[in-house]
Motif scaffolding. Structure first.
Motif, PDB file in Angstrom:
ATOM      1  N   LEU A  44     -25.190  38.828  50.448  1.00  0.00           N
ATOM      2  CA  LEU A  44     -25.268  37.378  50.549  1.00  0.00           C
ATOM      3  C   LEU A  44     -24.610  36.696  49.359  1.00  0.00           C
ATOM      4  N   LYS A  45     -24.029  35.553  49.644  1.00  0.00           N
ATOM      5  CA  LYS A  45     -23.334  34.760  48.635  1.00  0.00           C
ATOM      6  C   LYS A  45     -23.989  33.389  48.542  1.00  0.00           C
ATOM      7  N   ALA A  46     -23.728  32.710  47.433  1.00  0.00           N
ATOM      8  CA  ALA A  46     -24.310  31.385  47.251  1.00  0.00           C
ATOM      9  C   ALA A  46     -23.908  30.449  48.384  1.00  0.00           C
ATOM     10  N   GLU A  47     -22.699  30.630  48.897  1.00  0.00           N
ATOM     11  CA  GLU A  47     -22.223  29.745  49.973  1.00  0.00           C
ATOM     12  C   GLU A  47     -22.885  30.018  51.318  1.00  0.00           C
ATOM     13  N   ASP A  48     -23.694  31.053  51.390  1.00  0.00           N
ATOM     14  CA  ASP A  48     -24.469  31.315  52.606  1.00  0.00           C
ATOM     15  C   ASP A  48     -25.747  30.472  52.642  1.00  0.00           C
ATOM     16  N   THR A  49     -26.044  29.785  51.564  1.00  0.00           N
ATOM     17  CA  THR A  49     -27.240  28.940  51.518  1.00  0.00           C
ATOM     18  C   THR A  49     -27.151  27.857  52.581  1.00  0.00           C
ATOM     19  N   ALA A  50     -28.166  27.811  53.429  1.00  0.00           N
ATOM     20  CA  ALA A  50     -28.160  26.875  54.557  1.00  0.00           C
ATOM     21  C   ALA A  50     -29.469  26.992  55.331  1.00  0.00           C
ATOM     22  N   GLU A  51     -29.627  26.070  56.257  1.00  0.00           N
ATOM     23  CA  GLU A  51     -30.688  26.193  57.263  1.00  0.00           C
ATOM     24  C   GLU A  51     -30.073  26.975  58.429  1.00  0.00           C
ATOM     25  N   TYR A  52     -30.763  28.021  58.860  1.00  0.00           N
ATOM     26  CA  TYR A  52     -30.256  28.862  59.934  1.00  0.00           C
ATOM     27  C   TYR A  52     -31.049  28.624  61.214  1.00  0.00           C
ATOM     28  N   ALA A  77     -27.805  36.617  44.906  1.00  0.00           N
ATOM     29  CA  ALA A  77     -26.488  36.967  45.427  1.00  0.00           C
ATOM     30  C   ALA A  77     -26.343  38.487  45.448  1.00  0.00           C
ATOM     31  N   GLY A  78     -25.773  38.990  46.542  1.00  0.00           N
ATOM     32  CA  GLY A  78     -25.632  40.421  46.729  1.00  0.00           C
ATOM     33  C   GLY A  78     -26.782  41.048  47.490  1.00  0.00           C
ATOM     34  N   GLY A  79     -27.845  40.287  47.665  1.00  0.00           N
ATOM     35  CA  GLY A  79     -29.017  40.801  48.369  1.00  0.00           C
ATOM     36  C   GLY A  79     -28.899  40.668  49.872  1.00  0.00           C
ATOM     37  N   SER A  80     -29.980  41.017  50.557  1.00  0.00           N
ATOM     38  CA  SER A  80     -30.000  41.018  52.023  1.00  0.00           C
ATOM     39  C   SER A  80     -31.234  40.301  52.540  1.00  0.00           C
ATOM     40  N   LEU A  81     -31.092  39.777  53.735  1.00  0.00           N
ATOM     41  CA  LEU A  81     -32.213  39.206  54.483  1.00  0.00           C
ATOM     42  C   LEU A  81     -31.993  39.519  55.952  1.00  0.00           C
ATOM     43  N   ARG A  82     -33.094  39.606  56.672  1.00  0.00           N
ATOM     44  CA  ARG A  82     -32.994  39.733  58.120  1.00  0.00           C
ATOM     45  C   ARG A  82     -33.759  38.586  58.760  1.00  0.00           C
ATOM     46  N   LEU A  83     -33.058  37.795  59.539  1.00  0.00           N
ATOM     47  CA  LEU A  83     -33.679  36.713  60.280  1.00  0.00           C
ATOM     48  C   LEU A  83     -34.056  37.211  61.671  1.00  0.00           C
ATOM     49  N   SER A  84     -35.171  36.710  62.155  1.00  0.00           N
ATOM     50  CA  SER A  84     -35.617  37.048  63.507  1.00  0.00           C
ATOM     51  C   SER A  84     -35.807  35.758  64.286  1.00  0.00           C
ATOM     52  N   CYS A  85     -35.612  35.865  65.587  1.00  0.00           N
ATOM     53  CA  CYS A  85     -35.848  34.728  66.467  1.00  0.00           C
ATOM     54  C   CYS A  85     -36.568  35.243  67.693  1.00  0.00           C
ATOM     55  N   VAL A 135     -32.482  29.559  54.185  1.00  0.00           N
ATOM     56  CA  VAL A 135     -31.995  30.675  53.380  1.00  0.00           C
ATOM     57  C   VAL A 135     -31.355  30.101  52.119  1.00  0.00           C
ATOM     58  N   THR A 136     -31.838  30.554  50.982  1.00  0.00           N
ATOM     59  CA  THR A 136     -31.291  30.112  49.707  1.00  0.00           C
ATOM     60  C   THR A 136     -30.833  31.333  48.919  1.00  0.00           C
ATOM     61  N   VAL A 137     -29.562  31.323  48.533  1.00  0.00           N
ATOM     62  CA  VAL A 137     -29.001  32.429  47.782  1.00  0.00           C
ATOM     63  C   VAL A 137     -28.687  31.936  46.374  1.00  0.00           C
ATOM     64  N   SER A 138     -29.320  32.548  45.397  1.00  0.00           N
ATOM     65  CA  SER A 138     -29.099  32.144  44.011  1.00  0.00           C
ATOM     66  C   SER A 138     -27.986  32.978  43.399  1.00  0.00           C
ATOM     67  N   ALA A 148     -18.084  34.377  62.711  1.00  0.00           N
ATOM     68  CA  ALA A 148     -17.227  33.499  61.924  1.00  0.00           C
ATOM     69  C   ALA A 148     -16.551  34.335  60.842  1.00  0.00           C
ATOM     70  N   ASP A 149     -15.341  33.947  60.482  1.00  0.00           N
ATOM     71  CA  ASP A 149     -14.598  34.717  59.484  1.00  0.00           C
ATOM     72  C   ASP A 149     -15.370  34.840  58.172  1.00  0.00           C
ATOM     73  N   SER A 150     -16.123  33.820  57.844  1.00  0.00           N
ATOM     74  CA  SER A 150     -16.824  33.786  56.561  1.00  0.00           C
ATOM     75  C   SER A 150     -17.942  34.823  56.455  1.00  0.00           C
ATOM     76  N   VAL A 151     -18.374  35.375  57.593  1.00  0.00           N
ATOM     77  CA  VAL A 151     -19.493  36.325  57.548  1.00  0.00           C
ATOM     78  C   VAL A 151     -19.113  37.702  58.090  1.00  0.00           C
ATOM     79  N   LYS A 152     -17.902  37.855  58.583  1.00  0.00           N
ATOM     80  CA  LYS A 152     -17.483  39.146  59.137  1.00  0.00           C
ATOM     81  C   LYS A 152     -17.631  40.257  58.101  1.00  0.00           C
TER      82      LYS A 152
END
Length: 121
Positions: free
Chosen positions: A85-93, A14-22, A117-120, A60-64
């Motif tokens: 990042l927060k624990a609630e950001d844990t999901a398949e993207y 939690a508090g960290g960063s990731l960059r996803l690419s597509c 993405v898994t946020v501990s 989305a408001d949750s990620v603004k």
């Protein structure tokens, strides 16, 4: 058949960063709207960010304020920078592409296979 391939997921504190690419395997019309969805276990798949061909973004408001979507049409690649990042950001993207801003919110024309993405906390 154009395919979308995501990368960059992983485990982060939690508090960290990731960059996803597509990356698209074929040419995507530069006019297409690009989006990132996520789906947490037991929940629906939700659109978290989108960007038009002109660069207009929507979140989305949750990620603004924490997530930034960017596209590189020349490389046929787009990105989702995720900070604080927060624990609630844990999901398949999933990345997605659609012909317009309505379709990106309903039934995108193209989907990636997803990246976890898994946020501990």
């Amino acid at each position: 058949q154009v395919q979308l391939v995501e990368s960059g997921g992983g485990l982060v504190q939690a508090g960290g960063s990731l960059r996803l690419s597509c990356a698209a395997s074929g040419r995507i019309f530069s006019s297409y709207v690009i989006g990132w969805y996520r789906q947490a276990p037991g929940k629906e798949r939700d659109l978290v960010a989108a960007i038009t061909s002109g660069g207009t973004t929507n979140y989305a408001d949750s990620v603004k304020g924490r997530f930034t979507i960017r596209r590189d049409n020349a490389k046929n690649t787009w990105y989702l920078q995720m900070n604080n990042l927060k624990a609630e950001d844990t999901a398949e993207y999933y990345c997605a592409a659609a012909r317009n801003t309505v379709v990106i919110r309903t039934t995108p024309d193209l989907w990636g296979q997803g990246t976890r993405v898994t946020v501990s906390s």
